[in-house]
Design a protein around this motif. Structure first.
Motif, PDB file in Angstrom:
ATOM      1  N   LEU A 299      -4.091  20.122   0.769  1.00 28.36           N
ATOM      2  CA  LEU A 299      -3.230  19.042   0.298  1.00 28.36           C
ATOM      3  C   LEU A 299      -4.127  17.931  -0.218  1.00 28.36           C
ATOM      4  N   LYS A 300      -3.581  17.125  -1.121  1.00 26.71           N
ATOM      5  CA  LYS A 300      -4.322  15.977  -1.618  1.00 26.71           C
ATOM      6  C   LYS A 300      -3.456  14.739  -1.463  1.00 26.71           C
ATOM      7  N   LEU A 301      -3.947  13.809  -0.673  1.00 28.86           N
ATOM      8  CA  LEU A 301      -3.246  12.557  -0.446  1.00 28.86           C
ATOM      9  C   LEU A 301      -3.757  11.496  -1.420  1.00 28.86           C
ATOM     10  N   SER A 302      -2.874  10.583  -1.762  1.00 24.78           N
ATOM     11  CA  SER A 302      -3.244   9.458  -2.613  1.00 24.78           C
ATOM     12  C   SER A 302      -2.795   8.162  -1.959  1.00 24.78           C
ATOM     13  N   CYS A 303      -3.551   7.124  -2.221  1.00 24.16           N
ATOM     14  CA  CYS A 303      -3.219   5.793  -1.723  1.00 24.16           C
ATOM     15  C   CYS A 303      -3.526   4.808  -2.850  1.00 24.16           C
ATOM     16  N   VAL A 304      -2.551   4.033  -3.237  1.00 24.22           N
ATOM     17  CA  VAL A 304      -2.750   3.088  -4.332  1.00 24.22           C
ATOM     18  C   VAL A 304      -2.356   1.690  -3.872  1.00 24.22           C
ATOM     19  N   VAL A 305      -3.131   0.737  -4.317  1.00 28.10           N
ATOM     20  CA  VAL A 305      -2.848  -0.666  -4.002  1.00 28.10           C
ATOM     21  C   VAL A 305      -3.072  -1.474  -5.275  1.00 28.10           C
ATOM     22  N   PRO A 306      -2.224  -2.429  -5.555  1.00 25.44           N
ATOM     23  CA  PRO A 306      -2.400  -3.226  -6.775  1.00 25.44           C
ATOM     24  C   PRO A 306      -3.762  -3.910  -6.789  1.00 25.44           C
ATOM     25  N   ARG A 307      -4.395  -3.876  -7.943  1.00 28.72           N
ATOM     26  CA  ARG A 307      -5.729  -4.466  -8.057  1.00 28.72           C
ATOM     27  C   ARG A 307      -5.627  -5.916  -8.500  1.00 28.72           C
TER      28      ARG A 307
ATOM     29  N   VAL B 159       0.860  -1.177   0.000  1.00 25.00           N
ATOM     30  CA  VAL B 159       0.000   0.000   0.000  1.00 25.00           C
ATOM     31  C   VAL B 159       0.900   1.230   0.000  1.00 25.00           C
ATOM     32  N   VAL B 160       0.714   2.109  -0.963  1.00 24.94           N
ATOM     33  CA  VAL B 160       1.613   3.250  -1.104  1.00 24.94           C
ATOM     34  C   VAL B 160       0.845   4.556  -1.009  1.00 24.94           C
ATOM     35  N   GLU B 161       1.211   5.354  -0.017  1.00 23.71           N
ATOM     36  CA  GLU B 161       0.609   6.678   0.138  1.00 23.71           C
ATOM     37  C   GLU B 161       1.553   7.743  -0.399  1.00 23.71           C
ATOM     38  N   SER B 162       0.975   8.859  -0.803  1.00 22.50           N
ATOM     39  CA  SER B 162       1.771   9.995  -1.245  1.00 22.50           C
ATOM     40  C   SER B 162       0.950  11.263  -1.096  1.00 22.50           C
ATOM     41  N   GLY B 163       1.623  12.404  -1.230  1.00 23.29           N
ATOM     42  CA  GLY B 163       0.916  13.679  -1.234  1.00 23.29           C
ATOM     43  C   GLY B 163       1.053  14.510   0.018  1.00 23.29           C
TER      44      GLY B 163
END
Length: 122
Positions: free
Chosen positions: A18-26, A4-8
């Motif tokens: 601020l805008k945070l993002s969180c991406v996880v492989p689908r 799980v990768v957060e950024s922003g």
């Protein structure tokens, strides 16, 4: 293991955004509930905002009217738009992903990111 990768995160003055993002492989046939928590120094981790697999969003009272959670299902990414930031919003922000699904979904479970720091100065 699911990454799980957060950024922003970053540093802003009070009233900023601020805008945070969180991406996880689908993974096909898996469903994803995605939630933001935060933890300030010396305090317990607390719920901020979440969005479930059906797109239903919920926010904690301290951020209602200021933070907006959304998701891009195609990219399996969740965003947290944070407006009118206050010094008390200063914390490490963590993304929690709850994965569920039928037996073919081999990554069922709960996963956390490493966090992204948000600092709001007065």
């Amino acid at each position: 293991q699911v990454q799980v990768v957060e950024s922003g995160g970053g540093s802003v003055q009070a009233g900023g955004s601020l805008k945070l993002s969180c991406v996880v492989p689908r993974v096909p046939l898996c469903t994803y509930d995605m939630t933001w928590f935060r933890q300030a120094p010396g305090k317990e981790r607390e719920f901020v905002s979440g969005i479930d697999k059906d797109g239903v969003a919920r926010n904690a009272d301290p951020v209602k009217g200021r933070f907006i959670i959304s998701r891009d299902s195609a990219k399996n990414t969740v965003f947290l738009q944070m407006n009118s930031l206050k010094p008390e919003d200063t914390a490490m922000y963590y993304c929690k992903v709850s994965i569920d699904g039928p037996w073919v979904c081999r990554t069922r479970g709960v996963y956390w990111g490493q966090g992204t720091q948000v600092t709001v100065s007065s």
